[in-house]
Scaffold this active site. Structure first.
Site, PDB file in Angstrom:
ATOM      1  N   SER A 255       0.772  -1.074  -0.032  1.00  0.00           N
ATOM      2  CA  SER A 255       0.034  -0.056  -0.060  1.00  0.00           C
ATOM      3  C   SER A 255       0.706   1.365   0.124  1.00  0.00           C
ATOM      4  O   SER A 255       1.690   1.376   0.662  1.00  0.00           O
ATOM      5  CB  SER A 255      -0.875   0.232   1.159  1.00  0.00           C
ATOM      6  OG  SER A 255      -1.597   1.081   1.310  1.00  0.00           O
ATOM      7  N   LYS A 256       0.651   2.089  -0.921  1.00  0.00           N
ATOM      8  CA  LYS A 256       1.260   3.445  -1.079  1.00  0.00           C
ATOM      9  C   LYS A 256       0.989   4.230   0.359  1.00  0.00           C
ATOM     10  O   LYS A 256       1.726   4.735   0.945  1.00  0.00           O
ATOM     11  CB  LYS A 256       0.807   4.224  -2.160  1.00  0.00           C
ATOM     12  CG  LYS A 256       1.398   5.666  -2.418  1.00  0.00           C
ATOM     13  CD  LYS A 256       1.102   6.293  -3.717  1.00  0.00           C
ATOM     14  CE  LYS A 256      -0.382   6.334  -4.148  1.00  0.00           C
ATOM     15  NZ  LYS A 256      -0.785   7.120  -5.391  1.00  0.00           N
ATOM     16  N   ARG A 257      -0.230   3.972   0.737  1.00  0.00           N
ATOM     17  CA  ARG A 257      -0.639   5.005   1.917  1.00  0.00           C
ATOM     18  C   ARG A 257      -0.091   4.490   3.251  1.00  0.00           C
ATOM     19  O   ARG A 257      -0.002   5.069   4.081  1.00  0.00           O
ATOM     20  CB  ARG A 257      -2.164   4.934   2.209  1.00  0.00           C
ATOM     21  CG  ARG A 257      -2.974   5.322   1.070  1.00  0.00           C
ATOM     22  CD  ARG A 257      -4.390   5.438   1.335  1.00  0.00           C
ATOM     23  NE  ARG A 257      -5.255   5.919   0.095  1.00  0.00           N
ATOM     24  CZ  ARG A 257      -6.466   6.226   0.223  1.00  0.00           C
ATOM     25  NH1 ARG A 257      -7.292   5.852   1.343  1.00  0.00           N
ATOM     26  NH2 ARG A 257      -6.962   6.502  -1.000  1.00  0.00           N
TER      27      ARG A 257
END
Length: 484
Positions: A255-257
């Site tokens: 996940s980028k987040r």
């Protein structure tokens, strides 16, 4: 049969996430396998998450990976504009949203977030799950028009008949059927006039004549609602290819987040774009052949959506590292040297032959960022411990290493030809003369020249690069070091 048209439709919210890049790759491969068109469309409807410069990152990432789009904001095309905010100015989304209202397939909603949250709390307390049931569906057309005219904020929501089922076919997951009662009536047009991501996709894919929609499997649950919109508006439903997630481990998605590595992060760490692209192609797709190394051109021929897996693929950084090393080793030397030269120049005095250094690195370097540490001994030998001279395989200890260096010094001092072969032949002859194995004589030389346990190149290769004067100087220092 219509021409295959796929699209990559990222939001400009920062660096390119690995999962998004894989979606772009698969969309590109599907289009090019059928001599179709690959379209780039920027979905910037979520202004709160938009990041300055992110669109340029998208352009650069696709260019670095060799995924050339046939249409897009920067290259134009017959179906533009290719940025959703620009498309919105024509009023197309609002027009279709109100068309759905007129057809009874959508309705105007004046409910506030507080109203929705209140209903959610009550419903979850009673039944544990929540689907918003909008009281505004019961408003008359006259009341709706009156409230809009008065300036009240509103959104437009989809209408879904809760009876019956909706089915769709996905190329990866097969036929999926859901109960309509389980579908929430999603917002199509927000109060600021912008379309939601979900609604804009349906309208834009239709208007751009997209034939194949490639996206992550998190959109499987929304697809029945998309199909209801396609059917209501009389649009052709595209072929769906939903891809399994890229996993960090067995339980967590990459996940980028959550700060997991993006394409830009990997490039900054010294990975090659072509190695990254090759590796992510195999995350969730199994080629028919028993091979792992593919160029983009080869992937275009080999790719088959029927071989995309349904389960998530774990991102294995060690496997990517291995693949990166393969690409560096197999790379044309001129291209390879162009990559390494600035890195070598940053750490090594220009009196040394950078091409010769690049040659000894070629079979050993795995990441471009490894180069700094691998060549940090050329300008000077850092302080080291004499225990480095102890090597079981070479049968050396400090006493034997001292003799080896003394033999090496007296041998190399007499040499006029200081090429690799001349150095090797003279040292091999000396080893035979004094009854030593080659490794026993040469291993201590490498330590003296570098002050390191592991080096790119052996004693003779390094000696040829250093030259006679510097080689002898370092051997003398090695002798002194062992005498301490």
């Amino acid at each position: 049969m219509s021409k295959t048209r796929t699209r990559f439709a990222p939001s400009p919210t920062g660096y390119m996430h690995i999962g998004n890049l894989r979606t772009a790759l698969y969309a590109y491969l599907i289009a090019k396998k059928d001599n179709g068109d690959f379209i780039l469309r920027i979905e910037d409807t979520d202004k709160a998450r938009q990041v300055d410069g992110a669109i340029d990152i998208i352009y650069k990432t696709l260019a670095d990976c060799g995924l050339k789009h046939d249409e897009g904001p920067d290259v134009g095309g017959n179906y533009g504009p290719y940025v959703q905010s620009e498309r919105m100015r024509s009023g197309i989304y609002k027009e279709y949203a109100f068309k759905l209202v007129e057809m009874g397939k959508a309705h105007v909603c004046f409910c506030s977030e507080a109203d929705i949250e209140s209903q959610k709390e009550v419903t979850e307390a009673q039944v544990g799950s929540y689907i918003y049931r909008d009281p505004c569906k019961n408003l008359s057309k006259e009341e709706v028009e009156k409230r809009i005219a008065a300036g009240e904020e509103y959104v437009i929501r989809q209408n879904i008949d809760p009876t019956g089922t909706t089915s769709f076919v996905d190329e990866v997951y097969g036929t999926i059927t859901v109960e309509n009662a389980s579908l929430d009536e999603m917002v199509l047009l927000k109060s600021d006039g912008f379309p939601t991501y979900n609604f804009a996709n349906v309208i834009d894919d239709h208007m751009m004549e997209i034939t194949d929609v490639v996206r992550g499997n998190e959109y499987l649950s929304s697809t029945p609602k998309y199909n209801l919109l396609y059917e209501a508006l009389g649009f052709n439903i595209p072929r769906y290819i939903h891809c399994p997630p890229v996993m960090k481990d067995e339980n967590h998605k990459l996940s980028k987040r959550n700060g997991d590595a993006s394409f830009q992060d990997l490039i900054a760490k010294g990975y090659l774009p072509e190695a990254i692209l090759n590796y992510i192609a195999l995350l969730g797709w199994s080629p028919a052949e028993e091979r792992e190394i593919y160029s983009v051109e080869e992937l275009c021929k080999a790719f088959d959506v029927k071989r995309i897996n349904t389960s998530g693929a774990i991102f294995d950084i060690e496997k990517l590292k291995w693949m990166n090393g393969v690409y560096l080793r197999d790379m044309d030397f001129d291209k390879y040297f162009k990559l390494l030269e600035p890195r070598i120049a940053k750490c090594v005095d220009s009196k040394y032959d950078y091409q010769a250094i690049a040659h000894i690195l070629k079979d050993r370097v795995v990441l471009l960022n490894d180069v700094d540490e691998m060549v940090d001994f050329f300008n000077e030998v850092k302080e080291y411990d004499n225990s480095l001279y102890i090597n079981k395989k070479s049968k050396t200890n400090e006493e034997i290493s001292l003799k080896s260096l003394q033999y090496a010094y007296e041998t190399l001092e007499k040499l006029d030809d200081f090429s690799h072969d001349a150095i090797y032949n003279s040292l091999a002859a000396k080893a035979q003369e004094v009854g030593m194995k080659n490794g026993t004589l040469m291993y201590p030389i490498r330590v003296a020249l570098t002050g390191k346990l592991s080096t790119p190149g052996g004693a003779t290769e390094l000696g040829a690069i250093f030259g006679k004067e510097e080689t002898l100087r370092r051997i003398r220092e090695g002798i002194d070091h062992l005498k301490k």
